[in-house]
Design a protein around this motif. Structure first.
Motif, mmCIF file in Angstrom:
data_model
loop_
_atom_site.group_PDB
_atom_site.id
_atom_site.type_symbol
_atom_site.label_atom_id
_atom_site.label_comp_id
_atom_site.label_asym_id
_atom_site.label_seq_id
_atom_site.Cartn_x
_atom_site.Cartn_y
_atom_site.Cartn_z
ATOM 1 N N LYS A 106 41.482 40.739 34.008
ATOM 2 C CA LYS A 106 40.785 40.788 32.467
ATOM 3 C C LYS A 106 40.508 38.992 33.163
ATOM 4 N N ILE A 107 38.687 39.235 32.506
ATOM 5 C CA ILE A 107 37.610 38.318 32.432
ATOM 6 C C ILE A 107 37.482 38.177 31.301
ATOM 7 N N GLY A 108 37.755 36.848 30.532
ATOM 8 C CA GLY A 108 37.076 36.504 29.062
ATOM 9 C C GLY A 108 38.500 36.767 27.990
ATOM 10 N N ARG A 109 38.654 37.080 27.288
ATOM 11 C CA ARG A 109 38.660 38.636 26.314
ATOM 12 C C ARG A 109 38.899 39.875 26.991
ATOM 13 N N ARG A 110 38.192 40.135 27.987
ATOM 14 C CA ARG A 110 37.740 42.150 28.024
ATOM 15 C C ARG A 110 38.438 41.799 29.580
ATOM 16 N N MET A 111 39.285 43.331 29.189
ATOM 17 C CA MET A 111 40.077 44.150 29.994
ATOM 18 C C MET A 111 39.390 44.579 31.306
ATOM 19 N N ALA A 112 38.871 44.031 32.446
ATOM 20 C CA ALA A 112 37.362 44.930 33.066
ATOM 21 C C ALA A 112 38.294 45.604 34.214
ATOM 22 N N LEU A 113 37.132 46.498 35.393
ATOM 23 C CA LEU A 113 37.958 47.783 35.986
ATOM 24 C C LEU A 113 37.435 46.830 37.175
ATOM 25 N N THR A 114 39.223 47.012 37.756
ATOM 26 C CA THR A 114 39.245 46.506 39.391
ATOM 27 C C THR A 114 37.751 47.908 40.482
ATOM 28 N N LYS A 115 37.644 47.388 41.163
ATOM 29 C CA LYS A 115 37.366 48.952 42.024
ATOM 30 C C LYS A 115 37.516 49.515 42.318
ATOM 31 N N ALA A 116 38.963 49.283 42.303
ATOM 32 C CA ALA A 116 39.987 51.008 42.355
ATOM 33 C C ALA A 116 39.482 51.132 40.986
ATOM 34 N N GLY A 117 39.669 50.714 39.869
ATOM 35 C CA GLY A 117 39.465 51.342 38.227
ATOM 36 C C GLY A 117 38.077 52.085 38.632
ATOM 37 N N GLU A 118 37.217 51.328 38.702
ATOM 38 C CA GLU A 118 35.800 51.888 38.947
ATOM 39 C C GLU A 118 36.059 53.626 40.208
ATOM 40 N N GLN A 119 36.895 53.505 40.755
ATOM 41 C CA GLN A 119 36.327 54.369 41.859
ATOM 42 C C GLN A 119 37.496 55.319 41.109
ATOM 43 N N LEU A 120 38.738 55.297 40.038
ATOM 44 C CA LEU A 120 39.134 55.936 40.074
ATOM 45 C C LEU A 120 38.825 56.575 38.617
ATOM 46 N N LEU A 121 38.068 56.256 38.104
ATOM 47 C CA LEU A 121 37.366 56.828 36.523
ATOM 48 C C LEU A 121 37.062 58.364 36.554
ATOM 49 N N PRO A 122 35.674 58.468 37.135
ATOM 50 C CA PRO A 122 35.715 59.418 37.748
ATOM 51 C C PRO A 122 36.640 60.963 38.029
ATOM 52 N N TYR A 123 37.701 60.770 38.688
ATOM 53 C CA TYR A 123 38.626 61.541 38.970
ATOM 54 C C TYR A 123 39.139 62.024 37.282
ATOM 55 N N VAL A 124 39.840 60.613 36.922
ATOM 56 C CA VAL A 124 40.487 60.798 35.278
ATOM 57 C C VAL A 124 39.641 61.520 34.438
ATOM 58 N N ASP A 125 38.458 61.954 34.833
ATOM 59 C CA ASP A 125 37.108 62.418 33.552
ATOM 60 C C ASP A 125 37.405 64.024 34.025
ATOM 61 N N ASP A 126 37.130 63.712 35.058
ATOM 62 C CA ASP A 126 37.400 64.993 35.868
ATOM 63 C C ASP A 126 39.126 66.154 35.375
ATOM 64 N N VAL A 127 40.258 65.304 35.798
ATOM 65 C CA VAL A 127 41.314 65.783 35.564
ATOM 66 C C VAL A 127 41.678 66.194 33.532
ATOM 67 N N LEU A 128 41.037 64.963 32.466
ATOM 68 C CA LEU A 128 40.818 65.099 31.454
ATOM 69 C C LEU A 128 40.074 66.013 30.683
ATOM 70 N N ASN A 129 39.015 66.649 31.508
ATOM 71 C CA ASN A 129 37.963 67.862 31.277
ATOM 72 C C ASN A 129 38.275 68.791 31.614
ATOM 73 N N SER A 130 39.615 69.138 32.786
ATOM 74 C CA SER A 130 39.621 70.188 33.000
ATOM 75 C C SER A 130 41.210 70.861 32.032
ATOM 76 N N VAL A 131 41.786 70.008 32.004
ATOM 77 C CA VAL A 131 42.683 70.086 30.950
ATOM 78 C C VAL A 131 41.735 70.813 29.295
ATOM 79 N N ASP A 132 41.126 69.244 28.981
ATOM 80 C CA ASP A 132 40.176 70.149 27.749
ATOM 81 C C ASP A 132 40.681 71.772 27.611
ATOM 82 N N ARG A 133 39.812 72.193 29.093
ATOM 83 C CA ARG A 133 38.833 73.246 29.068
ATOM 84 C C ARG A 133 40.643 74.417 28.334
#
Length: 297
Positions: A50-77
């Motif tokens: 938590k930074i101020g009122r916003r939830m920000a990604l940690t470094k691990a979260g930033e690294q996870l994000l592209p993998y999450v997008d790949d999985v969700l895109n694959s599910v959409d396919r």
């Protein structure tokens, strides 16, 4: 690992907080907290801070994000690959420049919902800079905006939607008072009514005023183009807009064009998506309706 946890993770990133994600997903906030807690336990790392009122990604979260997008895109396919477009229940996140949203998009949106009645278009009226940035970071699927300020960028695939001439307009009464925006080094007691500071046509006109050393009384800053036009029609000032937004008023005589040395200036409208984005059938439908030549992968 539960796929809905990954979807929740993506929505929190898009919305910027657990509470807004809960509202969008129709969950309680405790459910959101539980799902992210489960995901963090499975991955053995913290994903948000938590930074101020916003939830920000940690470094691990930033690294996870592209993998999450790949999985969700694959599910959409898998979900939409061979499906009937009229049965698709997905969503497309779309950022649109306000002038395009008000005056160019309504028939496209109507046809989209006719062909895909079960789908959702999540529309946001945004500045061109914000649209470009959110396409790059994955918060938007499709953007319709003007490319002139800062270009498009190498991370996006963009399709031209045409050149849009610009016009300085005022009421006939105001034009009679201030008929000349060509003579340099003038001071005019008339307001400039326009939208947000990063607006592409505002930037073009303000640069013109500086180059000509023309000073206006002050600037009235609004987000709504219809409101801007209404004030200008009622003798409150001048505005500089894409011509297609004022064609009816010019034809009826409610507005009059004031000559400038910008009369041949145009801005280029584009429809864009991230170059690595998988084009779902719903995204492809929207692109096709906008006249883009993209093809599904």
């Amino acid at each position: 690992m539960d796929l809905k946890y990954l979807h929740t993770f993506r929505v929190i990133v898009d919305e910027g907080s657990f509470s807004r994600a809960a509202e969008k997903l129709n969950y309680t906030q405790s459910t959101i907290t539980f799902q992210i807690g489960q995901l963090e336990r499975e991955l053995n790392t913290e994903l948000f801070e938590k930074i101020g009122r916003r939830m920000a990604l940690t470094k691990a979260g930033e690294q996870l994000l592209p993998y999450v997008d790949d999985v969700l895109n694959s599910v959409d396919r898998l979900r939409f690959g061979a499906g009937d477009i009229s049965q698709c229940r997905g969503e497309v996140r779309v950022g649109v420049a306000e002038t395009q949203l008000c005056y160019r998009l309504p028939p496209i949106l109507r046809e989209f919902h006719r062909q895909a009645p079960n789908a959702r278009l999540l529309l946001r009226s945004m500045s061109c800079c914000d649209i470009r940035n959110e396409l790059i970071n994955g918060s938007l699927d499709v953007g319709i905006f003007y490319k002139d300020i800062g270009g498009v960028g190498s991370g996006l695939t963009a399709y031209p939607l045409g050149e849009c001439p610009l016009a300085l307009v005022a009421s006939p009464e105001t034009k009679a008072q201030f008929p000349d925006f060509i003579t340099p080094e003038c001071k005019m007691a008339v307001p400039f009514i326009i939208n947000e500071p990063n607006c592409v046509f505002r930037l073009i006109f303000e640069r013109y005023l500086r180059e000509k050393s023309i000073l206006l009384d002050h600037t009235i800053e609004l987000w709504s183009v219809p409101t801007i036009k209404n004030l200008v029609i009622n003798n409150m000032g001048v505005t500089f807009l894409p011509r297609f937004t004022v064609e009816q008023e010019l034809a009826s005589g409610a507005l009059a064009e004031i000559p400038t040395e910008l009369e041949n200036t145009t801005i280029a409208a584009v429809c864009a998506h991230h170059k690595n984005k998988w084009l779902s059938p719903l995204m492809q439908l929207l692109l096709n309706l906008c006249g883009c030549p993209a093809e599904s992968e």
